[in-house]
Design an enzyme around this catalytic site. Structure first.
Site, PDB file in Angstrom:
ATOM      1  N   ASP A   1      -9.058  26.627 -31.908  1.00  0.00           N
ATOM      2  CA  ASP A   1      -8.329  26.281 -30.684  1.00  0.00           C
ATOM      3  C   ASP A   1      -7.024  27.045 -30.526  1.00  0.00           C
ATOM      4  O   ASP A   1      -6.416  27.016 -29.460  1.00  0.00           O
ATOM      5  CB  ASP A   1      -8.024  24.769 -30.672  1.00  0.00           C
TER       6      ASP A   1
ATOM      7  N   HIS B   1      -7.489  22.274 -40.556  1.00  0.00           N
ATOM      8  CA  HIS B   1      -8.880  21.908 -40.323  1.00  0.00           C
ATOM      9  C   HIS B   1      -9.364  21.066 -41.483  1.00  0.00           C
ATOM     10  O   HIS B   1      -8.970  21.308 -42.625  1.00  0.00           O
ATOM     11  CB  HIS B   1      -9.766  23.154 -40.181  1.00  0.00           C
TER      12      HIS B   1
END
Ligand code: CMC
Length: 424
Positions: free
Chosen positions: A359, A302
């Site tokens: 996700d 991320h």
């Protein structure tokens, strides 16, 4: 600390410093070019604050995510999607009257114009629902024109949230060739969406409270994430004063990519691939570490979270609970857990602070709910919508708002004279 000093070519420039409410420090370089002739260079905007915002706070090192000051862990367990949407858009949790009123308005604007239904008919079989959703979001502006009147803008915000779920469910029904199911006013937002997705006219459909709860949670976790790619796109497009629907349509497109919201679909496809390949985790780990393979471990890493993604932590335990309560097992969950364990111990991933992101586990939950893989990113969009709206609204209401227009460092050819084609 109210200024910073920067030296360039022997000149010292004093730059104002802005400090946020969580003591985040920003150096204001907005006037730097005018005095020095130089721009700052930050490809991918990893170190650039594009706005001041009071919507969402993230501390990526500590794994903190708060909407309007409220920790995501509290909202995920105590609130629902409607309430958190109100919070994100209007800045405060609603009281009972405000909540009822907001919910009522969202319930009574769910129908789409019947002419819009015909737009669905013209998409080819197998069209990706994100292609459909991005154009449907923009098409709303043809049916509900915008004006600068704040009341019209407010009504369009309600229309957009209310109709987006109808459009998403219709996109799915069209894709599988079933008749559209119209919204029901006696159902809450999440329940109504599940009903429009899964009901068929020939038999009654009862919404499972477990699935309704799980969907509320998923939507809350996705509501906002400060200046991510799609929110920045919404602001970028909106900064030209494009209308709300067009700005959100652009946001849907930005979300679609596999490095952003499209990752949830890509994760499931990756887990399926590993299963079909006999569960050879190491092969995929090696591929992810080999830059020339072009393969990344989807659902890992991320831009902001460098320790853990709190949304992934919440989802990881929820997935197990929901599967348990449904009496289902999913071999992909075992593959995901094993992959996570191996990756978290792998030097490459440890060195780069790569952890599972939201996700990584959301797809397994969507799958357990019966939602097909190519609808996963639409589900992300459904959740992210109030966040996009809040970002758009904050930008539009900001008196200092200017059209977004970055600079560049030109690296092309220097001035040269045109040469006729037969002399080249
Ligand atoms: N698998 C393998 N290597 C990775 C991965 C990954 N998933 N993510 C990052 N890296 C490596 C990357 O190759 C680079 O290595 P090096 O320093 O040797 O060049 C390093 O880690 C830093 O990566 P980056 O690409 O500079 O990081 P970024 O901040 O630009 O990208 C990201 C963030 C999320 C796009 C990236 O981690 C990624 O592609 N992840 C997979 C896609 C994904 O899961 N996206 C969903 C993000 S969460 C939902 C959302 O908010 O959209």
């Amino acid at each position: 600390m109210d200024s910073a000093k920067l030296e360039l070519n022997g000149e010292t420039y004093e730059l104002p410093v802005i400090v946020g409410s969580e003591n985040e420090v920003g150096i204001d370089i907005s006037k730097f070019r005018a005095s020095s002739g130089a721009v700052t260079f930050d490809p991918g905007y990893g170190n650039t604050g594009s706005c001041q915002s009071s919507i969402t706070f993230i501390n990526g090192e500590k794994g903190i995510l708060r909407y309007r000051g409220y920790p995501i862990e509290q909202l995920a367990t105590k609130s629902d999607f409607i309430e958190t949407s109100y919070l994100i858009i209007y800045g405060e949790l609603p009281n009972q009257q405000q909540y009822d009123d907001f919910k009522h308005r969202l319930t009574y604007h769910t129908l789409i114009h019947e002419d819009m239904k015909r737009l669905f008919e013209n998409y080819p079989k197998g069209a990706h629902p994100m292609a459909v959703m991005s154009s449907m979001a923009t098409s709303l502006s043809a049916f509900y024109p915008e004006s600068d009147d704040p009341e019209v803008i407010e009504l369009n915000i309600i229309r957009l949230i209310a109709k987006f779920k109808t459009l998403a469910a219709f996109a799915y029904k069209k894709a599988i060739g079933q008749p559209y199911i119209y919204p029901r006013n006696d159902l809450d937002y999440a329940a109504d969406f599940l009903h429009m997705m899964f009901a068929v006219p020939s038999e009654p459909y009862k919404v499972s409270p477990l699935l309704e709860r799980a969907l509320n949670l998923l939507l809350i976790l996705h509501i906002d994430h400060e200046q991510n790619c799609s929110a920045s796109t919404v602001r970028m497009v909106g900064s030209s004063q494009a209308n709300l629907f067009a700005s959100i349509g652009a946001g849907v497109c930005a979300l679609w990519g596999p490095l952003h919201g499209g990752a949830n679909q890509a994760v499931l496809e990756m887990l399926e691939m590993i299963r079909a390949d006999g569960g050879d985790y190491q092969k995929y780990m090696d591929m992810a570490k080999d830059k020339s393979s072009g393969f990344r471990l989807m659902g890992f890493g991320h831009r902001v979270y460098k320790n853990f993604d709190p949304r992934a932590e919440i989802l990881k335990s929820t997935v197990a609970e929901v599967l348990d309560e449904m009496g289902k097992t999913d071999p992909l969950l075992d593959i995901a857990r094993n992959l996570e364990k191996i990756a978290l111990e792998d030097e490459y991933f440890v060195q780069r602070n790569l952890y599972p992101n939201v996700d990584f586990y959301s797809g397994i939950l969507y799958r357990a709910m019966g939602i097909p893989v190519d609808m996963f990113t639409v589900m992300f969009a459904l959740g992210r919508l109030p966040g996009w709206i809040a970002q758009w609204k904050e930008m539009r209401d900001d008196p200092k708002m200017r059209i977004n227009r970055p600079r560049q460092i030109y690296t092309g050819a220097n001035a040269r004279d045109y040469v006729a084609r037969d002399d080249r």
